[in-house]
Enzyme design. Structure first.
Site: not given
Ligand code: PGA
Ligand code: ZN
Length: 428
Positions: A49, A154, A164, A207, A243, A288, A315, A340, A368, A391
């Site tokens: 995503s 996911h 999530e 995940e 999330d 998130e 994010d 990230k 991650h 995370k």
């Molecule tokens: P992604 O998801 O690594 O697939 O972008 C993680 C997130 O959205 O936090």
């Molecule tokens: Zn996210």
């Protein structure tokens, strides 16, 4: 020659790139850096995503071109440089690339080099990576934000829309203990899911979170019930989060949030109200990307409404990009931020974003990606940069390596460590 170069052991002698695979079985790049007296190896993760403001992961010719660029062009430019001068290396990567989104050499390429350089420097100096990054007083252990139930991009079609469903064992006294609690919640949630969804056969998403044929509300109920029970049994306070990864649900043409599972959609206003409703009903402390990545104003409204009770974390909204964080701070669009490194390309860029975020009071969460490798540098980053929350999923080898590395770091810091100080939204 600068005086520190006289030490010589951190000087880069060779750089080499190869293709490896990530946890989804997709190819990614790994880079090795050899110094006079050390070695570093790092690889780049990948999102599913992904936000539109992230740097471009690979150049036009794909990973093969990225590997070729490192081995035939970038290596030559890095040899002779000081691996301990992270800033100079990362600046050079920008210079070689020449674009503002790493589209020529690839953000994944830049990240793998940047991290491999940091590891090589740490190894040359004989210090752990977190200490190289954060100095001798970096001794705070973060809390994990564990992913228990999965949905969105996911997971499969019939899974929840929210990506999530997360927990933080805020009452735990050590990283080891936080993990014991996370795994117990994961296990117990699995048992409860079997009762709620008769078709559930124990499948897990990208995940390691459970994937079941349930709605968002059912997932929240299962998680609430599980946490209540586990919290009572182990005597540790556990808080809930989500999330939403809303950019994945947003249809920019129709301007609605698409609910794949229910076959309907929500307007912006309905989405805002839904988020407020579930934060209150399930006492969520961490939310998130509740709205899509362009809706700074909507985020501001949520911070105004919920910000004292919950962390509203950006994010995709920020994409670890300092300019976007500055905009977010002006609008008070969040009170937390996901860091990230692969969204921005280098350690120095991630650090600069973190600095801006901190100045504005945002709570940083090192994270991650859904497609990960066995690299555990984010564990060192979280301690080195003193981020109170990390995370990094729950189960799966590529997640466990990060957790186990934090257990080792915790052991290394035995006499000086403390658990990170958490914001009031999580501890109240
Ligand atoms: P992604 O998801 O690594 O697939 O972008 C993680 C997130 O959205 O936090
Ligand atoms: Zn996210």
């Amino acid at each position: 020659m600068r005086w520190e170069n006289l030490l010589a052991e951190t000087i880069i002698e060779d750089v080499y790139a190869r293709k490896i695979f990530d946890s989804r079985g997709n190819p990614t790049i790994e880079v090795e850096v050899v110094t006079t007296d050390g070695f570093g190896r790092a690889s780049a993760p990948a999102g599913a995503s992904t936000g539109i403001y992230e740097v471009v992961p690979f150049p036009k010719g794909g990973i093969d071109e990225a590997v070729r660029l490192v081995n035939e062009l970038i290596c030559e430019k890095l040899v002779g440089m000081d691996s301990a001068d992270q800033n100079a290396i990362d600046c050079l990567l920008h210079e070689i690339d020449g674009t503002d989104n790493f589209s020529r050499i690839g953000g994944a390429t830049a990240l793998a080099i940047s991290v491999a350089v940091a590891k090589a420097a740490a190894s040359s100096l004989g210090v752990p990576l977190f200490q190289h990054i954060g100095g001798v007083f970096a001794a705070e252990i973060p809390y994990p934000l564990g992913n228990i139930i999965g949905g969105g991009k996911h997971a499969g079609e019939r899974a929840p829309n929210i990506q999530e469903f997360l927990v933080i064992p805020v009452g735990a006294k050590s990283y080891y203990e936080t993990l014991e609690v996370c795994f117990r919640v994961h296990r117990e949630a699995g048992k409860l899911l079997k009762k709620v969804d008769k078709s559930f056969t124990g499948g897990r998403g990208d995940e390691g979170a459970w994937v079941a044929n349930i709605s968002d509300d059912e997932a929240l109920q299962v998680l609430s019930e599980t946490c209540r029970r586990v919290s009572d049994e182990v005597g540790c306070k556990i808080v809930l989060g989500i999330d939403v990864a809303s950019s994945s649900l947003w249809d920019p043409e129709k301007k609605v949030y698409t609910l794949r599972r229910e076959g309907r959609s929500r307007s912006r206003e309905e989405q805002v109200n839904y988020v407020i409703e579930i934060v209150e009903r399930y006492d969520l402390r961490y939310v998130e990307d509740p709205l899509h990545e362009e809706d700074f104003e909507g985020f501001s409204y949520l911070v105004e409404t919920l910000g004292r009770k919950a962390l509203i974390c950006g994010d995709d909204l920020f994409a670890t990009n300092a300019t976007r964080v500055e905009k977010g701070l002006k609008l008070k669009a969040a009170n937390a931020i996901i860091i990230k490194p692969n969204q921005v390309g280098t350690l120095t860029d991630a650090y600069k974003t973190l600095r801006v975020a901190r100045t504005g009071g945002l709570v940083p969460v090192v994270s991650h990606r859904s497609g990960e490798t066995e690299d555990s540098f984010i564990s060192h980053l979280a301690v080195g940069l003193r981020c109170p929350v990390i995370k990094t999923g729950v189960l799966g080898g590529e997640r466990i390596v990060k957790h186990n590395e934090l257990i080792r770091i915790e052991e290394m810091l035995e006499n000086v460590k403390s658990m990170a100080e958490l914001p009031s939204q999580l501890t109240r």
